[in-house]
Design a protein around this motif. Sequence first.
Motif, mmCIF file in Angstrom:
data_model
loop_
_atom_site.group_PDB
_atom_site.id
_atom_site.type_symbol
_atom_site.label_atom_id
_atom_site.label_comp_id
_atom_site.label_asym_id
_atom_site.label_seq_id
_atom_site.Cartn_x
_atom_site.Cartn_y
_atom_site.Cartn_z
ATOM 1 N N VAL A 1 0.861 -1.189 0.000
ATOM 2 C CA VAL A 1 0.000 0.000 0.000
ATOM 3 C C VAL A 1 0.900 1.243 0.000
ATOM 4 O O VAL A 1 1.787 1.391 0.853
ATOM 5 N N THR A 2 0.671 2.133 -0.939
ATOM 6 C CA THR A 2 1.562 3.283 -1.153
ATOM 7 C C THR A 2 1.056 4.572 -0.521
ATOM 8 O O THR A 2 1.703 5.612 -0.657
ATOM 9 N N TRP A 3 -0.072 4.534 0.157
ATOM 10 C CA TRP A 3 -0.689 5.761 0.657
ATOM 11 C C TRP A 3 0.282 6.553 1.525
ATOM 12 O O TRP A 3 0.464 7.767 1.341
ATOM 13 N N THR A 4 0.933 5.893 2.477
ATOM 14 C CA THR A 4 1.857 6.587 3.376
ATOM 15 C C THR A 4 3.072 7.104 2.620
ATOM 16 O O THR A 4 3.492 8.257 2.801
ATOM 17 N N GLY B 1 24.895 4.769 -6.178
ATOM 18 C CA GLY B 1 25.312 6.138 -6.437
ATOM 19 C C GLY B 1 24.678 6.732 -7.671
ATOM 20 O O GLY B 1 24.740 7.961 -7.877
ATOM 21 N N ASP B 2 24.026 5.905 -8.491
ATOM 22 C CA ASP B 2 23.389 6.406 -9.708
ATOM 23 C C ASP B 2 22.049 7.066 -9.383
ATOM 24 O O ASP B 2 21.326 6.622 -8.480
ATOM 25 N N PRO B 3 21.696 8.109 -10.135
ATOM 26 C CA PRO B 3 20.323 8.637 -10.017
ATOM 27 C C PRO B 3 19.342 7.640 -10.629
ATOM 28 O O PRO B 3 19.629 7.026 -11.671
ATOM 29 N N VAL B 4 18.204 7.460 -9.980
ATOM 30 C CA VAL B 4 17.219 6.493 -10.470
ATOM 31 C C VAL B 4 15.822 7.085 -10.367
ATOM 32 O O VAL B 4 15.546 7.939 -9.522
ATOM 33 N N THR B 5 14.950 6.616 -11.235
ATOM 34 C CA THR B 5 13.515 6.901 -11.154
ATOM 35 C C THR B 5 12.789 5.587 -11.387
ATOM 36 O O THR B 5 13.033 4.912 -12.396
ATOM 37 N N VAL B 6 11.926 5.238 -10.470
ATOM 38 C CA VAL B 6 11.219 3.969 -10.579
ATOM 39 C C VAL B 6 9.809 4.144 -10.025
ATOM 40 O O VAL B 6 9.584 4.938 -9.111
ATOM 41 N N THR B 7 8.864 3.424 -10.609
ATOM 42 C CA THR B 7 7.494 3.422 -10.110
ATOM 43 C C THR B 7 7.251 2.105 -9.387
ATOM 44 O O THR B 7 7.566 1.031 -9.924
ATOM 45 N N ALA B 8 6.714 2.191 -8.171
ATOM 46 C CA ALA B 8 6.626 0.987 -7.342
ATOM 47 C C ALA B 8 5.350 0.976 -6.518
ATOM 48 O O ALA B 8 4.749 2.013 -6.238
ATOM 49 N N GLY B 9 4.977 -0.234 -6.103
ATOM 50 C CA GLY B 9 3.888 -0.426 -5.150
ATOM 51 C C GLY B 9 2.512 -0.479 -5.782
ATOM 52 O O GLY B 9 2.331 -0.248 -6.984
ATOM 53 N N VAL C 1 3.519 4.685 -6.886
ATOM 54 C CA VAL C 1 4.186 5.975 -6.703
ATOM 55 C C VAL C 1 5.503 5.984 -7.473
ATOM 56 O O VAL C 1 6.154 4.950 -7.635
ATOM 57 N N THR C 2 5.877 7.153 -7.923
ATOM 58 C CA THR C 2 7.161 7.330 -8.608
ATOM 59 C C THR C 2 8.182 7.839 -7.611
ATOM 60 O O THR C 2 7.954 8.838 -6.921
ATOM 61 N N ILE C 3 9.302 7.151 -7.537
ATOM 62 C CA ILE C 3 10.379 7.496 -6.601
ATOM 63 C C ILE C 3 11.587 7.926 -7.426
ATOM 64 O O ILE C 3 12.131 7.131 -8.209
ATOM 65 N N SER C 4 12.005 9.150 -7.264
ATOM 66 C CA SER C 4 13.179 9.673 -7.973
ATOM 67 C C SER C 4 14.222 10.092 -6.954
ATOM 68 O O SER C 4 13.952 10.930 -6.084
ATOM 69 N N GLY C 5 15.398 9.508 -7.053
ATOM 70 C CA GLY C 5 16.453 9.832 -6.094
ATOM 71 C C GLY C 5 17.753 9.186 -6.493
ATOM 72 O O GLY C 5 18.027 8.982 -7.683
#
Length: 480
Positions: free
Chosen positions: A302-305, A343-351, A362-366
């Motif tokens: 669950v991605t709400w939080t 150490g690489d920048p990444v963007t991924v959609t998960a959950g 949710v999309t996580i970019s970091g």
Amino acid sequence: MAIESSTFSPHRAGARDFQRVEGDELIQRYPSLRDGSHLGAAEWLPVYYARSIPGGAVLREVYDEIKGRILDGLRALVAEAPLDGLFFDIHGAMSVDGLDDAEGDLIMAIREVIGADVLVSASMDLHGNVSDPLVSQVDIITCYRLAPHEDTWETRDRAIGNLVDALQAGIRPRRAHVTVPILLPGEKTSTRVEPAKSLYARIDEIERRPGIIDAAVWIGYAWADEPRCHGVVVVTGTDDAAISAAAEELGQAFWDVRDEFEFVGPPGTLAEGVDAGLAATDTPYFISDSGDNPGAGGTGDVTWTLAQLLADERLTAPDAPTVLVGSIFDAGALAQLRRYGVGDPVTVTAGARIDHGPHGPVTISGVLEGLYEGDPDAGGIAVIRVGGLRVIVTEFRKAYHAVEDFTAIGLDPLAAQIVVTKIGYLEPTLYEIQRGWTLALTPGGVDQDLQRLGHHRIQRPMFPFDRFEGAPDLTARLFG
């Protein structure tokens, strides 16, 4: 066979969810058998054991396969020599697609193989459910007396000891069973606080009474919508009058304190927890994402939080304090993240691949801060840094319920400002280090707001769902 199953969770427990143990490894699993303290003159014969972390209902074909392995193992033993006793190691809140009482179904099938004369002793979680078929077929039945469950192995050893003692004494105990029409989440019934603390403290004195072997109080499992879900008291012994009186006494004591149960930790919204955590000067501050607790049956995806945390600029700014977030699982996301280096920048959609009700993926970019393989539960694990957030993404479901779960992937909860994890009440190692805590009432398959879930198959009336016009029937029924 052990799992705690939320029928409100869309997750289905499959073959991979279960860890299997058999042969000498199964004997070695139990301290009292490993060190010989409960061997007596007995020869212990391993059959089969399968255990999963909590989740949704078990797929019927998986249950049938494991059940078949257990029955085949017992048939092979019975063909060689008659059995005297059986230790039945279960959780008690297993749901299976198409069954209302999985443990009852399992023990009935076992009885068909081993016969009526074999003495059976069961160990259970106090969040299990005790149905008529179960209590009718198990001669000695006990459960944990602590929540959190710091007495898990002590309880199993007690069940084993009770079995050996009864066999050596040549007795066949009977059970007095009382149904208590109460259904509450575990976070309101922890034995760390009153009234559960005093309720369970009564057991020692009751067990010292003549004619009584064991006394047990089941809170029951609130996140399954089955007729067997409710509080239960069972007292086991050799004196019908003594066990009946004790069971009714404990049942009445349970009912009398029904209005006193409150959350074990300070409840609040997620936003209130974040505000308090950021303001805290003594850390780490913990926030329970309680609605999606995999340790109680939540899906874990669950991605709400996580969505709320990623939208909070106080947490994602470059100079934000460290906030650990455990966790979200998504095998596809892990496959993508394996293509990168630390150490690489990444963007991924998960959950939200399984439970997408409260919020979508949710999309996580970091920045990929860590990548780990081989966790028995999680499989692959990635840690993504987004400002102050350290978001844990796993390949498979995993509960981050202990300090070592975090330190194993290079994260130190003691050095964090806030630790957000999918949990209800804090398990021992986390409870020891917390310096503040919000039990966040978040959505998910194990939502603390039971009214919001919509039970419709439990027995009625049931506290706190219904008003009672008079006192419930707390008369003990005898089995055995």
